[in-house]
Write a protein that holds these residues in place. Structure first.
Motif, short mmCIF file in Angstrom:
data_model
loop_
_atom_site.label_atom_id
_atom_site.label_comp_id
_atom_site.label_asym_id
_atom_site.label_seq_id
_atom_site.Cartn_x
_atom_site.Cartn_y
_atom_site.Cartn_z
N PHE A 85 -3.45 -15.38 -6.31
CA PHE A 85 -4.60 -15.19 -6.24
C PHE A 85 -4.81 -13.41 -6.15
O PHE A 85 -3.86 -12.73 -5.63
CB PHE A 85 -5.26 -15.36 -4.64
N LYS A 86 -5.55 -12.96 -6.79
CA LYS A 86 -6.03 -11.73 -7.03
C LYS A 86 -7.55 -11.35 -6.42
O LYS A 86 -8.42 -12.18 -6.77
CB LYS A 86 -5.88 -11.42 -8.61
N ASN A 87 -7.43 -10.22 -6.22
CA ASN A 87 -8.80 -9.55 -5.69
C ASN A 87 -9.52 -9.16 -6.92
O ASN A 87 -8.97 -8.32 -8.04
CB ASN A 87 -8.71 -8.33 -4.69
N ILE A 88 -10.92 -9.69 -7.09
CA ILE A 88 -11.68 -9.17 -8.28
C ILE A 88 -13.03 -8.60 -7.61
O ILE A 88 -13.59 -8.86 -6.78
CB ILE A 88 -12.11 -10.49 -8.99
N TYR B 154 -15.01 -6.34 -14.65
CA TYR B 154 -14.02 -6.90 -13.53
C TYR B 154 -12.94 -5.80 -13.36
O TYR B 154 -12.14 -5.82 -14.36
CB TYR B 154 -13.62 -8.16 -13.87
N SER B 155 -12.69 -5.60 -12.09
CA SER B 155 -11.53 -4.79 -11.73
C SER B 155 -10.55 -5.87 -11.01
O SER B 155 -10.95 -6.55 -10.10
CB SER B 155 -11.65 -3.61 -10.76
N VAL B 156 -9.23 -5.78 -11.58
CA VAL B 156 -8.44 -6.96 -10.86
C VAL B 156 -7.45 -6.01 -9.85
O VAL B 156 -6.66 -5.25 -10.60
CB VAL B 156 -7.48 -7.66 -12.09
N LEU B 157 -7.22 -6.49 -8.87
CA LEU B 157 -6.34 -5.81 -7.79
C LEU B 157 -5.43 -6.73 -7.19
O LEU B 157 -5.79 -7.94 -7.23
CB LEU B 157 -7.18 -5.12 -6.77
N GLU B 158 -4.24 -6.30 -6.76
CA GLU B 158 -3.27 -7.35 -6.18
C GLU B 158 -3.78 -7.83 -4.95
O GLU B 158 -4.68 -6.96 -4.19
CB GLU B 158 -2.00 -6.57 -5.93
N ALA B 159 -3.75 -8.93 -4.27
CA ALA B 159 -4.38 -9.50 -3.29
C ALA B 159 -3.23 -9.21 -1.87
O ALA B 159 -3.14 -9.93 -1.10
CB ALA B 159 -4.45 -10.94 -3.22
N GLU B 160 -2.64 -8.12 -2.02
CA GLU B 160 -1.97 -7.90 -0.75
C GLU B 160 -2.74 -7.71 0.46
O GLU B 160 -2.24 -7.97 1.67
CB GLU B 160 -0.89 -6.63 -1.04
N GLU B 161 -3.79 -7.19 0.41
CA GLU B 161 -4.78 -6.90 1.50
C GLU B 161 -6.03 -7.93 1.08
O GLU B 161 -6.64 -7.61 0.03
CB GLU B 161 -5.18 -5.74 1.66
N ILE B 162 -6.31 -8.99 1.85
CA ILE B 162 -7.50 -9.74 1.59
C ILE B 162 -8.72 -8.90 2.04
O ILE B 162 -8.91 -8.39 3.05
CB ILE B 162 -7.27 -11.13 2.27
N ALA C 188 -8.36 6.93 -1.19
CA ALA C 188 -7.37 5.89 -1.34
C ALA C 188 -7.68 4.65 -0.46
O ALA C 188 -7.42 3.65 -1.10
CB ALA C 188 -5.94 6.48 -1.07
N LEU C 189 -8.13 5.08 0.68
CA LEU C 189 -8.56 4.06 1.62
C LEU C 189 -9.83 3.20 1.20
O LEU C 189 -9.85 2.01 0.80
CB LEU C 189 -8.80 4.35 3.09
N CYS C 190 -10.80 3.84 0.50
CA CYS C 190 -11.90 3.37 -0.06
C CYS C 190 -11.84 2.63 -1.32
O CYS C 190 -12.26 1.47 -1.69
CB CYS C 190 -13.09 4.49 -0.02
N ILE C 191 -10.80 3.07 -2.17
CA ILE C 191 -10.72 2.37 -3.24
C ILE C 191 -9.89 1.12 -3.12
O ILE C 191 -10.33 -0.02 -3.52
CB ILE C 191 -9.63 3.11 -4.17
N ARG C 192 -8.82 0.97 -2.10
CA ARG C 192 -7.92 -0.05 -1.85
C ARG C 192 -9.06 -1.17 -0.96
O ARG C 192 -8.60 -2.40 -1.11
CB ARG C 192 -7.01 0.45 -0.78
N GLN C 193 -10.02 -0.75 -0.55
CA GLN C 193 -10.91 -1.51 0.36
C GLN C 193 -12.16 -2.09 -0.41
O GLN C 193 -12.98 -2.92 0.20
CB GLN C 193 -11.04 -1.02 1.75
N GLY C 194 -12.26 -1.52 -1.63
CA GLY C 194 -13.09 -2.03 -2.44
C GLY C 194 -14.72 -1.35 -2.25
O GLY C 194 -15.51 -2.06 -2.35
N VAL C 195 -14.51 -0.11 -1.49
CA VAL C 195 -15.86 0.38 -1.14
C VAL C 195 -16.55 1.23 -2.02
O VAL C 195 -17.73 1.16 -2.19
CB VAL C 195 -15.69 1.29 0.11
N ILE C 196 -15.61 1.98 -3.07
CA ILE C 196 -16.33 2.75 -4.00
C ILE C 196 -15.81 2.26 -5.45
O ILE C 196 -14.96 1.52 -5.64
CB ILE C 196 -15.98 4.12 -3.96
#
Length: 258
Positions: free
Chosen positions: A131-134, A156-164, A250-258
């Motif tokens: 499962f990937k974060n989309i 669509y930006s595809v991120l690894e789902a290490e953090e749900i 970095a935090l905001c990108i990782r958590q999909g905020v921006i």
């Protein structure tokens, strides 16, 4: 479960108009030509058609990014894509779409809807079963007679789902300075992110900060004072506990905020 989701989606985007024809084909052909010039990356784009739940075009990056045969996506349409979504998130995802549509129809004037862009997220299983974060950004291209979006350009930006990531939904409008401003943002689910309490304006400042803009440039884009920009940056640093701008971005990108 999935049949119910399809019915709910149909209710949200119900329309008396099925959009096809030369105008759409002309736009798709231009995107097809552009796609040949776009380098490979962990992103892809589609032209979405909500009137019949199809993808009018799927870009070449889909297959290497998702490890899924692109023909399955083109032939199966949205129902194929939904079949790979994480089942636990589907009801929440539908709720986010309902809220975005309701906000648009109730609050955005018809002449402004072409300047809107929408963002939401979910998880999808790739061809390897992971499962990937989309994070999906969709901009309307064509509307039906009621002003409801039918055709959209979706990135669509595809991120690894290490953090749900919890499901988030936002709506932005392009202002007179050609910058997107957040009008609506909602986070769903009980788990809060470090950036959950960031305001709409703070979110816009963060997005421009991540692009490398200075305080003065952000001030001009958002039509606010430099002092206000600095205040927003300081407030977000306090809310998140970040020690510098690089850590914050970095935090905001990782958590999909921006």
């Amino acid at each position: 479960m999935r049949e119910k989701i399809v019915d709910s989606y149909n209710d949200i985007f119900s329309t008396f108009k099925e959009f096809k024809g030369e105008t759409l084909e002309m736009h798709v052909e231009k995107l097809r030509q552009l796609d040949q010039l776009i380098p490979h990356s962990a992103t892809f784009f589609c032209v979405t058609n909500t009137s019949d739940q199809s993808f009018e075009y799927v870009s070449k990056n889909f297959e290497p990014t998702m490890r899924i045969d692109i023909n399955q996506m083109c032939d199966g349409g949205m129902k194929f894509w939904w079949s790979r979504m994480h089942e636990e998130e589907m009801n929440t995802w539908i709720k986010s779409l309902k809220d975005l549509m309701a906000y648009t129809m109730d609050n955005i004037a018809l002449e402004d809807r072409r300047r809107m862009t929408y963002t939401w997220n979910y998880r999808v299983k790739d061809g390897s079963g992971v499962f990937k974060n989309i994070i999906q950004h969709t901009t309307p291209m064509f509307f039906d007679d009621q002003g409801k979006p039918i055709i959209g350009l979706a990135h669509y930006s595809v991120l690894e789902a290490e953090e749900i990531l919890p499901i988030q939904a936002s709506a932005k409008i392009l202002n007179a300075n050609d910058e997107y401003e957040t009008l609506f943002h909602q986070m769903y689910g009980g788990r809060k992110l470090l950036v959950a309490d960031v305001s709409h304006r703070e979110r816009d400042v963060l997005r421009l900060l991540a692009l490398g803009l200075t305080n003065e440039e952000i001030s001009e884009k958002l039509n606010i004072s430099v002092h206000t920009v600095k205040t927003h940056r300081k407030n977000v640093m306090t809310k998140t506990g970040c020690k510098n701008s690089a850590q914050l971005v970095a935090l905001c990108i990782r958590q999909g905020v921006i």
